[in-house]
Design a protein around this motif. Structure first.
Motif, PDB file in Angstrom:
ATOM      1  N   TYR A  62       3.698  55.852 -31.116  1.00 34.73           N
ATOM      2  CA  TYR A  62       2.981  55.255 -32.242  1.00 34.73           C
ATOM      3  C   TYR A  62       2.568  53.820 -31.945  1.00 34.73           C
ATOM      4  O   TYR A  62       3.190  53.123 -31.151  1.00 34.73           O
ATOM      5  N   LEU A  63       1.496  53.426 -32.617  1.00 39.53           N
ATOM      6  CA  LEU A  63       0.992  52.061 -32.583  1.00 39.53           C
ATOM      7  C   LEU A  63       0.620  51.727 -34.018  1.00 39.53           C
ATOM      8  O   LEU A  63      -0.311  52.312 -34.572  1.00 39.53           O
ATOM      9  N   PHE A  64       1.383  50.824 -34.640  1.00 37.35           N
ATOM     10  CA  PHE A  64       1.174  50.478 -36.044  1.00 37.35           C
ATOM     11  C   PHE A  64       0.679  49.049 -36.178  1.00 37.35           C
ATOM     12  O   PHE A  64       1.129  48.165 -35.455  1.00 37.35           O
ATOM     13  N   SER A  65      -0.194  48.825 -37.134  1.00 40.36           N
ATOM     14  CA  SER A  65      -0.533  47.471 -37.554  1.00 40.36           C
ATOM     15  C   SER A  65       0.575  46.999 -38.482  1.00 40.36           C
ATOM     16  O   SER A  65       1.071  47.775 -39.296  1.00 40.36           O
ATOM     17  N   VAL A  66       0.960  45.755 -38.365  1.00 41.52           N
ATOM     18  CA  VAL A  66       2.011  45.203 -39.215  1.00 41.52           C
ATOM     19  C   VAL A  66       1.439  44.020 -39.982  1.00 41.52           C
ATOM     20  O   VAL A  66       0.847  43.123 -39.397  1.00 41.52           O
ATOM     21  N   LYS A  67       1.614  44.080 -41.283  1.00 36.68           N
ATOM     22  CA  LYS A  67       1.198  42.966 -42.146  1.00 36.68           C
ATOM     23  C   LYS A  67       2.335  42.678 -43.105  1.00 36.68           C
ATOM     24  O   LYS A  67       3.458  43.117 -42.895  1.00 36.68           O
ATOM     25  N   ASN A  69       3.259  43.979 -45.751  1.00 33.88           N
ATOM     26  CA  ASN A  69       3.950  45.102 -46.395  1.00 33.88           C
ATOM     27  C   ASN A  69       5.308  45.384 -45.752  1.00 33.88           C
ATOM     28  O   ASN A  69       6.167  45.989 -46.362  1.00 33.88           O
ATOM     29  N   GLN A  70       5.481  44.968 -44.534  1.00 38.23           N
ATOM     30  CA  GLN A  70       6.764  45.068 -43.846  1.00 38.23           C
ATOM     31  C   GLN A  70       7.255  43.640 -43.602  1.00 38.23           C
ATOM     32  O   GLN A  70       7.229  43.136 -42.481  1.00 38.23           O
ATOM     33  N   GLY A  71       7.685  43.012 -44.682  1.00 41.85           N
ATOM     34  CA  GLY A  71       8.009  41.581 -44.657  1.00 41.85           C
ATOM     35  C   GLY A  71       8.955  41.159 -43.554  1.00 41.85           C
ATOM     36  O   GLY A  71       8.665  40.231 -42.795  1.00 41.85           O
ATOM     37  N   SER A  72      10.114  41.821 -43.430  1.00 43.60           N
ATOM     38  CA  SER A  72      11.089  41.387 -42.427  1.00 43.60           C
ATOM     39  C   SER A  72      10.606  41.692 -41.014  1.00 43.60           C
ATOM     40  O   SER A  72      10.824  40.896 -40.093  1.00 43.60           O
ATOM     41  N   LEU A  73       9.942  42.825 -40.807  1.00 47.04           N
ATOM     42  CA  LEU A  73       9.393  43.151 -39.489  1.00 47.04           C
ATOM     43  C   LEU A  73       8.289  42.168 -39.121  1.00 47.04           C
ATOM     44  O   LEU A  73       8.257  41.646 -38.007  1.00 47.04           O
ATOM     45  N   HIS A  74       7.400  41.901 -40.060  1.00 51.77           N
ATOM     46  CA  HIS A  74       6.298  40.952 -39.837  1.00 51.77           C
ATOM     47  C   HIS A  74       6.848  39.580 -39.455  1.00 51.77           C
ATOM     48  O   HIS A  74       6.403  38.959 -38.488  1.00 51.77           O
ATOM     49  N   GLN A  75       7.847  39.117 -40.197  1.00 46.79           N
ATOM     50  CA  GLN A  75       8.448  37.817 -39.914  1.00 46.79           C
ATOM     51  C   GLN A  75       9.131  37.804 -38.555  1.00 46.79           C
ATOM     52  O   GLN A  75       9.016  36.841 -37.797  1.00 46.79           O
ATOM     53  N   ALA A  76       9.848  38.881 -38.220  1.00 52.97           N
ATOM     54  CA  ALA A  76      10.537  38.951 -36.926  1.00 52.97           C
ATOM     55  C   ALA A  76       9.545  38.907 -35.768  1.00 52.97           C
ATOM     56  O   ALA A  76       9.791  38.250 -34.750  1.00 52.97           O
ATOM     57  N   ILE A  77       8.418  39.586 -35.918  1.00 50.07           N
ATOM     58  CA  ILE A  77       7.394  39.578 -34.868  1.00 50.07           C
ATOM     59  C   ILE A  77       6.787  38.192 -34.731  1.00 50.07           C
ATOM     60  O   ILE A  77       6.609  37.687 -33.618  1.00 50.07           O
ATOM     61  N   LYS A  78       6.477  37.555 -35.855  1.00 45.47           N
ATOM     62  CA  LYS A  78       5.929  36.196 -35.808  1.00 45.47           C
ATOM     63  C   LYS A  78       6.898  35.247 -35.115  1.00 45.47           C
ATOM     64  O   LYS A  78       6.498  34.444 -34.269  1.00 45.47           O
ATOM     65  N   PRO A 115      14.749  42.507 -26.951  1.00 50.19           N
ATOM     66  CA  PRO A 115      15.477  41.249 -27.143  1.00 50.19           C
ATOM     67  C   PRO A 115      15.477  40.747 -28.588  1.00 50.19           C
ATOM     68  O   PRO A 115      16.261  39.884 -28.941  1.00 50.19           O
ATOM     69  N   PHE A 116      14.626  41.289 -29.431  1.00 55.11           N
ATOM     70  CA  PHE A 116      14.484  40.785 -30.796  1.00 55.11           C
ATOM     71  C   PHE A 116      15.161  41.687 -31.829  1.00 55.11           C
ATOM     72  O   PHE A 116      14.964  41.536 -33.020  1.00 55.11           O
ATOM     73  N   HIS A 117      15.943  42.657 -31.358  1.00 57.20           N
ATOM     74  CA  HIS A 117      16.743  43.532 -32.217  1.00 57.20           C
ATOM     75  C   HIS A 117      15.893  44.277 -33.252  1.00 57.20           C
ATOM     76  O   HIS A 117      16.316  44.476 -34.379  1.00 57.20           O
ATOM     77  N   LEU A 118      14.709  44.690 -32.852  1.00 53.49           N
ATOM     78  CA  LEU A 118      13.831  45.447 -33.740  1.00 53.49           C
ATOM     79  C   LEU A 118      14.003  46.948 -33.554  1.00 53.49           C
ATOM     80  O   LEU A 118      13.564  47.733 -34.376  1.00 53.49           O
ATOM     81  N   THR A 119      14.647  47.330 -32.472  1.00 52.68           N
ATOM     82  CA  THR A 119      14.751  48.753 -32.145  1.00 52.68           C
ATOM     83  C   THR A 119      15.816  49.479 -32.963  1.00 52.68           C
ATOM     84  O   THR A 119      15.840  50.701 -32.978  1.00 52.68           O
ATOM     85  N   ILE A 128       6.069  44.888 -28.774  1.00 54.51           N
ATOM     86  CA  ILE A 128       5.393  44.297 -29.927  1.00 54.51           C
ATOM     87  C   ILE A 128       4.201  43.513 -29.402  1.00 54.51           C
ATOM     88  O   ILE A 128       4.199  43.052 -28.261  1.00 54.51           O
ATOM     89  N   GLY A 129       3.191  43.385 -30.219  1.00 51.48           N
ATOM     90  CA  GLY A 129       2.002  42.674 -29.778  1.00 51.48           C
ATOM     91  C   GLY A 129       1.331  41.948 -30.917  1.00 51.48           C
ATOM     92  O   GLY A 129       1.617  42.183 -32.090  1.00 51.48           O
ATOM     93  N   LYS A 130       0.440  41.056 -30.544  1.00 51.91           N
ATOM     94  CA  LYS A 130      -0.391  40.389 -31.547  1.00 51.91           C
ATOM     95  C   LYS A 130      -1.796  40.278 -30.988  1.00 51.91           C
ATOM     96  O   LYS A 130      -2.003  40.190 -29.770  1.00 51.91           O
ATOM     97  N   ALA A 131      -2.739  40.306 -31.893  1.00 51.34           N
ATOM     98  CA  ALA A 131      -4.144  40.188 -31.519  1.00 51.34           C
ATOM     99  C   ALA A 131      -4.737  38.992 -32.244  1.00 51.34           C
ATOM    100  O   ALA A 131      -4.505  38.810 -33.443  1.00 51.34           O
TER     101      ALA A 131
END
Length: 136
Positions: A62-67, A69-78, A115-119, A128-131
């Motif tokens: 899977y490849l998901f866009s994160v905004k 709506n997934q507050g803690s995931l979005h913050q962890a990625i940022k 390394p970011f404990h998202l798994t 994880i990625g950003k565009a």
């Protein structure tokens, strides 16, 4: 709707119930499709742990866009990109194109997710990625 974007074909489609949304319809649609070995992409609304798990169970990726709506995931990625963007683990690709009076710049950064404990919450999450996109 499920599209085979490479072939330009609609593979399946389900109507959502009147008092529902696509989050409940996506798992039903996934059940109808043969996904083994394929990549499933979804917009931010489809970014749900249960949907990720179902895709993995069907032996797909899977490849998901994160905004937001997934507050803690979005913050962890940022935070991951803020603290680790200069790290040797980061990979980047940038693209500049000029045509039809416009200049478009795109930059993509990726990091390993482990390394970011998202798994722990997200099935088989490896990257994880950003565009970043600018149009002038």
């Amino acid at each position: 709707s499920a599209f085979a974007s490479q072939n330009g074909v609609v593979m399946g489609q389900l109507k959502t119930d009147a008092k529902s949304n696509e989050i409940t319809a996506i798992p039903e649609l996934l059940d109808l499709l043969e996904l083994k070995g394929h990549l499933v992409t979804l917009d931010a609304m489809g970014c749900q742990t249960k949907i990720a798990k179902k895709i993995i169970e069907k032996e797909a990726n899977y490849l998901f866009s994160v905004k937001g709506n997934q507050g803690s995931l979005h913050q962890a990625i940022k935070e991951a990109f803020y603290t680790d963007s200069q790290n040797e683990r980061a990979a980047a690709y940038s693209y500049l194109e000029q045509q039809r009076g416009r200049t478009e710049y795109r930059k993509y950064d990726v990091l390993p997710a482990a390394p970011f404990h998202l798994t722990e919450k997200w099935s088989k999450l490896t990257t994880i990625g950003k565009a970043i996109y600018y149009r002038i």
